[in-house]
Design a protein around this motif. Structure first.
Motif, PDB file in Angstrom:
ATOM      1  N   ASP A 397      -1.226 118.948 -24.720  1.00 43.63           N
ATOM      2  CA  ASP A 397      -0.760 118.199 -25.894  1.00 43.63           C
ATOM      3  C   ASP A 397      -1.846 117.258 -26.400  1.00 43.63           C
ATOM      4  OD1 ASP A 397       1.521 117.382 -27.679  1.00 43.63           O
ATOM      5  OD2 ASP A 397       1.113 115.445 -26.733  1.00 43.63           O
ATOM      6  N   GLU A 398      -2.583 116.644 -25.496  1.00 42.34           N
ATOM      7  CA  GLU A 398      -3.653 115.733 -25.905  1.00 42.34           C
ATOM      8  C   GLU A 398      -4.774 116.471 -26.620  1.00 42.34           C
ATOM      9  OE1 GLU A 398      -3.107 112.497 -22.251  1.00 42.34           O
ATOM     10  OE2 GLU A 398      -4.637 114.058 -22.156  1.00 42.34           O
ATOM     11  N   GLN A 399      -5.029 117.708 -26.226  1.00 37.49           N
ATOM     12  CA  GLN A 399      -6.092 118.492 -26.862  1.00 37.49           C
ATOM     13  C   GLN A 399      -5.800 118.764 -28.340  1.00 37.49           C
ATOM     14  OE1 GLN A 399      -7.095 122.039 -24.575  1.00 37.49           O
ATOM     15  NE2 GLN A 399      -6.668 120.947 -22.656  1.00 37.49           N
ATOM     16  N   LYS A 400      -4.525 118.740 -28.721  1.00 40.49           N
ATOM     17  CA  LYS A 400      -4.161 119.001 -30.121  1.00 40.49           C
ATOM     18  C   LYS A 400      -4.518 117.831 -31.033  1.00 40.49           C
ATOM     19  CE  LYS A 400      -0.197 121.865 -28.771  1.00 40.49           C
ATOM     20  NZ  LYS A 400       1.284 121.985 -28.828  1.00 40.49           N
ATOM     21  N   HIS A 401      -4.723 116.627 -30.465  1.00 39.60           N
ATOM     22  CA  HIS A 401      -4.898 115.433 -31.290  1.00 39.60           C
ATOM     23  C   HIS A 401      -6.260 114.778 -31.150  1.00 39.60           C
ATOM     24  CE1 HIS A 401      -0.567 115.495 -32.113  1.00 39.60           C
ATOM     25  NE2 HIS A 401      -0.382 115.685 -30.816  1.00 39.60           N
ATOM     26  N   ILE A 402      -7.108 115.290 -30.292  1.00 42.75           N
ATOM     27  CA  ILE A 402      -8.345 114.552 -30.001  1.00 42.75           C
ATOM     28  C   ILE A 402      -9.303 114.496 -31.189  1.00 42.75           C
ATOM     29  CG2 ILE A 402      -8.270 114.954 -27.519  1.00 42.75           C
ATOM     30  CD1 ILE A 402     -10.204 117.264 -27.928  1.00 42.75           C
ATOM     31  N   PHE A 403      -9.135 115.389 -32.170  1.00 40.43           N
ATOM     32  CA  PHE A 403     -10.034 115.360 -33.326  1.00 40.43           C
ATOM     33  C   PHE A 403      -9.469 114.535 -34.476  1.00 40.43           C
ATOM     34  CE2 PHE A 403     -11.194 119.348 -31.145  1.00 40.43           C
ATOM     35  CZ  PHE A 403     -12.518 119.083 -30.907  1.00 40.43           C
ATOM     36  N   GLU A 404      -8.333 113.859 -34.254  1.00 41.01           N
ATOM     37  CA  GLU A 404      -7.768 112.984 -35.265  1.00 41.01           C
ATOM     38  C   GLU A 404      -8.415 111.605 -35.167  1.00 41.01           C
ATOM     39  OE1 GLU A 404      -3.599 112.873 -34.671  1.00 41.01           O
ATOM     40  OE2 GLU A 404      -3.320 115.045 -34.959  1.00 41.01           O
ATOM     41  N   PRO A 405      -8.740 110.968 -36.305  1.00 41.65           N
ATOM     42  CA  PRO A 405      -9.371 109.637 -36.259  1.00 41.65           C
ATOM     43  C   PRO A 405      -8.501 108.630 -35.508  1.00 41.65           C
ATOM     44  CG  PRO A 405      -9.513 110.566 -38.470  1.00 41.65           C
ATOM     45  CD  PRO A 405      -8.613 111.467 -37.689  1.00 41.65           C
ATOM     46  N   PHE A 406      -9.131 107.847 -34.638  1.00 43.18           N
ATOM     47  CA  PHE A 406      -8.528 106.758 -33.876  1.00 43.18           C
ATOM     48  C   PHE A 406      -7.581 107.226 -32.763  1.00 43.18           C
ATOM     49  CE2 PHE A 406      -9.458 104.801 -38.033  1.00 43.18           C
ATOM     50  CZ  PHE A 406     -10.291 103.777 -37.616  1.00 43.18           C
ATOM     51  N   VAL A 424     -15.512 112.545 -36.346  1.00 42.09           N
ATOM     52  CA  VAL A 424     -16.757 112.698 -37.111  1.00 42.09           C
ATOM     53  C   VAL A 424     -17.412 114.036 -36.783  1.00 42.09           C
ATOM     54  CG1 VAL A 424     -19.069 111.765 -37.451  1.00 42.09           C
ATOM     55  CG2 VAL A 424     -17.117 110.216 -37.307  1.00 42.09           C
ATOM     56  N   CYS A 425     -17.442 114.398 -35.493  1.00 42.06           N
ATOM     57  CA  CYS A 425     -18.058 115.673 -35.091  1.00 42.06           C
ATOM     58  C   CYS A 425     -17.366 116.862 -35.754  1.00 42.06           C
ATOM     59  CB  CYS A 425     -17.996 115.819 -33.570  1.00 42.06           C
ATOM     60  SG  CYS A 425     -19.020 114.636 -32.677  1.00 42.06           S
ATOM     61  N   GLN A 426     -16.045 116.841 -35.725  1.00 40.81           N
ATOM     62  CA  GLN A 426     -15.293 117.951 -36.322  1.00 40.81           C
ATOM     63  C   GLN A 426     -15.569 118.044 -37.814  1.00 40.81           C
ATOM     64  OE1 GLN A 426     -13.915 120.323 -34.996  1.00 40.81           O
ATOM     65  NE2 GLN A 426     -11.967 120.955 -35.875  1.00 40.81           N
ATOM     66  N   ARG A 427     -15.650 116.883 -38.480  1.00 40.12           N
ATOM     67  CA  ARG A 427     -15.905 116.898 -39.920  1.00 40.12           C
ATOM     68  C   ARG A 427     -17.321 117.381 -40.221  1.00 40.12           C
ATOM     69  NH1 ARG A 427     -16.112 117.945 -44.258  1.00 40.12           N
ATOM     70  NH2 ARG A 427     -15.483 116.818 -46.143  1.00 40.12           N
ATOM     71  N   ILE A 428     -18.277 117.030 -39.374  1.00 42.11           N
ATOM     72  CA  ILE A 428     -19.655 117.485 -39.582  1.00 42.11           C
ATOM     73  C   ILE A 428     -19.752 118.998 -39.449  1.00 42.11           C
ATOM     74  CG2 ILE A 428     -21.965 117.466 -38.541  1.00 42.11           C
ATOM     75  CD1 ILE A 428     -21.568 114.518 -37.915  1.00 42.11           C
ATOM     76  N   MET A 429     -18.941 119.594 -38.598  1.00 44.75           N
ATOM     77  CA  MET A 429     -19.025 121.036 -38.371  1.00 44.75           C
ATOM     78  C   MET A 429     -18.514 121.845 -39.562  1.00 44.75           C
ATOM     79  SD  MET A 429     -20.502 121.287 -35.530  1.00 44.75           S
ATOM     80  CE  MET A 429     -20.298 123.030 -35.173  1.00 44.75           C
ATOM     81  N   GLU A 430     -17.689 121.261 -40.406  1.00 44.42           N
ATOM     82  CA  GLU A 430     -17.083 122.023 -41.510  1.00 44.42           C
ATOM     83  C   GLU A 430     -18.125 122.563 -42.487  1.00 44.42           C
ATOM     84  OE1 GLU A 430     -14.051 119.634 -43.251  1.00 44.42           O
ATOM     85  OE2 GLU A 430     -12.824 119.578 -41.426  1.00 44.42           O
ATOM     86  N   PRO A 431     -19.043 121.734 -43.049  1.00 45.61           N
ATOM     87  CA  PRO A 431     -20.040 122.315 -43.963  1.00 45.61           C
ATOM     88  C   PRO A 431     -21.036 123.230 -43.266  1.00 45.61           C
ATOM     89  CG  PRO A 431     -20.514 119.999 -43.570  1.00 45.61           C
ATOM     90  CD  PRO A 431     -19.185 120.259 -42.959  1.00 45.61           C
ATOM     91  N   HIS A 432     -21.111 123.161 -41.936  1.00 44.52           N
ATOM     92  CA  HIS A 432     -21.985 124.059 -41.181  1.00 44.52           C
ATOM     93  C   HIS A 432     -21.302 125.399 -40.868  1.00 44.52           C
ATOM     94  CE1 HIS A 432     -24.077 120.214 -40.447  1.00 44.52           C
ATOM     95  NE2 HIS A 432     -25.151 120.938 -40.214  1.00 44.52           N
ATOM     96  N   ARG A 433     -20.045 125.525 -41.304  1.00 44.82           N
ATOM     97  CA  ARG A 433     -19.251 126.735 -41.016  1.00 44.82           C
ATOM     98  C   ARG A 433     -19.168 126.984 -39.505  1.00 44.82           C
ATOM     99  NH1 ARG A 433     -21.459 131.186 -42.560  1.00 44.82           N
ATOM    100  NH2 ARG A 433     -23.532 130.368 -43.000  1.00 44.82           N
ATOM    101  N   GLY A 434     -19.128 125.892 -38.766  1.00 40.64           N
ATOM    102  CA  GLY A 434     -19.016 125.979 -37.312  1.00 40.64           C
ATOM    103  C   GLY A 434     -17.735 125.322 -36.832  1.00 40.64           C
ATOM    104  N   ARG A 435     -17.573 125.222 -35.520  1.00 39.75           N
ATOM    105  CA  ARG A 435     -16.367 124.599 -34.972  1.00 39.75           C
ATOM    106  C   ARG A 435     -16.666 124.092 -33.568  1.00 39.75           C
ATOM    107  NH1 ARG A 435     -13.446 128.130 -31.518  1.00 39.75           N
ATOM    108  NH2 ARG A 435     -14.363 130.238 -31.435  1.00 39.75           N
ATOM    109  N   ILE A 436     -15.765 123.233 -33.084  1.00 40.74           N
ATOM    110  CA  ILE A 436     -15.839 122.714 -31.723  1.00 40.74           C
ATOM    111  C   ILE A 436     -14.551 123.100 -31.009  1.00 40.74           C
ATOM    112  CG2 ILE A 436     -16.015 120.650 -30.294  1.00 40.74           C
ATOM    113  CD1 ILE A 436     -17.502 119.292 -32.541  1.00 40.74           C
ATOM    114  N   SER A 437     -14.663 123.746 -29.880  1.00 42.80           N
ATOM    115  CA  SER A 437     -13.503 124.106 -29.075  1.00 42.80           C
ATOM    116  C   SER A 437     -13.516 123.300 -27.779  1.00 42.80           C
ATOM    117  CB  SER A 437     -13.498 125.603 -28.763  1.00 42.80           C
ATOM    118  OG  SER A 437     -14.631 125.957 -27.988  1.00 42.80           O
TER     119      SER A 437
END
Length: 455
Positions: A397-406, A424-437
């Motif tokens: 459950d925690e993994q579902k929210h870790i990319f939310e601010p704060f 911030v990391c997740q947002r940076i990956m968007e224009p790079h067409r990448g992702r973080i798992s």
């Protein structure tokens, strides 16, 4: 001009063009057929008359004139003239010699053997007849009253049919355009009821079988993203206010305590140290908020170049160890690169360094031994970097929210931070067409993997 009127007008223009073209084609074909058929009748009449005159000895001019006048196939205002080589009239079907012609007409007939022309309202043909040593020019003319009448009736029929067809097309086009655009009008009425207070409302998507239904589907998707943006904004404001309120409240308490009564020098020193600590926390939070805002603002205009992922890691590792000498990072390739381009991705190096730095910092911070293990690899489509730690771990459950601010997991509360870095990391990956798992188990550790398309 409304879409309904534009569609109706375009449809009318297309149909009218087709009807006009079709009507012109019918009229021209009919007129050509009438003219050619009448000329053939005139030629047949001319040949018959000259043969009677030349080849049948029993028929003289008077008898031939009687035959011409009383034949069942006689045409309106029919006249036949036969002239010899000296342009002398040999025979005329009428007594008053009514057929007038230009002198060069006879020369043209002798030269071309057959001529088709007009003489006023009458059609006229000229043919060259050669037989029994004679060389005669035969001129035959008549008025095709029946053919012209049929052609005039056809013209009127086509004109009235064209006007009626265009009028019917305008009416039907306006009606069916309105019917076709009715769902769009329904969508417009629904859209007008959507405000910032009811972004949860959605448009009727229908059976999803045509473009209008797909428009509603796409608009609902936009509403969904807009609602998420509003929710993120509200969450951001709420969390930022909460994070700012805590150190500010501590600052106020320490200041009130210092002003309440005279204190010893040691107590004043303690209060000032607390004030300094809370001020540092405020500065760190402000810097984090500024970093988040600037990152979100400037991502659309970042410059992309070819960068090596291992170079990105080495830059992030150097910056991390400079700031935290106690941290330790081990590194290995999943497969040793064979060429210079094996680990190359298209991206912005400074932003990617920030992503890797944040992953390394989190791994070392949450691990008891303050160590992180890094692997870099590639496949046919991507290059990847994974960061593994033996830290506190995360539940599903925690993994579902870790990319939310704060957002901060309950187990991370005792560690420093504000829950902004992974967002911030997740947002940076968007224009790079990448992702973080992420793969993690509580009490065992976590593995964060950054994936980027190969350049």
């Amino acid at each position: 001009m409304t879409i309904r009127n534009r569609i109706s007008g375009q449809f009318t223009l297309i149909v009218a063009s087709i009807l006009i073209g079709f009507s012109l084609l019918i009229y021209l074909v009919s007129a050509t057929y009438r003219r050619e058929e009448f000329y053939e009748r005139l030629k047949s009449k001319a040949r018959t008359t000259v043969r009677f005159l030349v080849e049948v000895n029993e028929v003289d001019q008077d008898l031939l004139r009687i035959i011409d006048r009383n034949t069942l196939t006689a045409m309106i205002d029919e006249k036949v003239l036969i002239l010899d080589d000296n342009n002398k009239l040999v025979y005329s079907s009428v007594d008053d010699y009514p057929v007038r012609y230009k002198p060069d007409l006879l020369d043209a007939v002798r030269r071309e053997r057959e001529i088709e022309t007009t003489n006023g309202d009458n059609e006229l043909v000229g043919i060259l007849y050669e037989a029994n040593g004679k060389r005669l020019v035969v001129l035959a003319s008549a008025y095709d009253r029946f053919g012209q009448s049929k052609l005039e009736n056809l013209y009127l029929t086509l004109v009235w049919g064209l006007l009626g067809g265009i009028g019917l097309t305008i009416g039907l086009g306006f009606f069916f355009a309105g019917q076709s655009l009715q769902p769009i009008g329904h969508i417009n009425r629904q859209v007008q009821t959507i405000t910032a207070r009811n972004l949860r409302q959605r448009l009727d998507e229908g059976p999803r079988q045509d473009e209008i239904d797909q428009l509603a589907v796409n608009f609902n998707a936009v509403l969904q993203r807009l609602e998420q943006a509003f929710e993120q904004q509200r969450s951001f404001v709420s969390h930022a206010s909460h994070e700012l309120r805590t150190p500010l409240a501590a600052l106020k308490s320490e200041i009130q305590l210092g002003l309440r009564r005279p204190l010893s020098a040691e107590r004043h020193t303690e209060i000032l140290q607390n004030l300094l600590s809370d001020t540092d926390r405020l500065i760190a939070l402000s810097n984090s908020l500024l970093l988040l805002a600037r990152t979100l603002e400037n991502l659309e205009a970042v410059t992309m170049t070819s960068v090596r992922l291992d170079d990105v890691f080495f830059a992030a590792q150097e910056e991390l160890l400079t700031a935290h000498p106690r941290y330790a990072v081990s590194f290995q390739y999943d497969q040793v690169p064979e060429t210079e381009t094996d680990m190359v991705a298209l991206g912005n190096e400074s932003l990617l360094v920030r992503v890797v730095l944040n992953l390394l910092d989190n791994a070392c911070k949450y691990a008891a031994d303050q160590r992180a293990s890094v692997r870099i690899g590639k496949n046919a489509q991507q290059v990847w970097l994974s960061v593994t730690d033996a830290g506190i771990g995360l539940s599903t459950d925690e993994q579902k929210h870790i990319f939310e601010p704060f957002y901060r997991a309950p187990g991370a509360i005792k560690f420093g931070g504000f829950g902004i870095g992974l967002a911030v990391c997740q947002r940076i990956m968007e224009p790079h067409r990448g992702r973080i798992s992420v793969e993690s188990e509580p009490g065992i550790g976590s593995t964060f993997t950054m994936l980027l398309p190969r350049s």
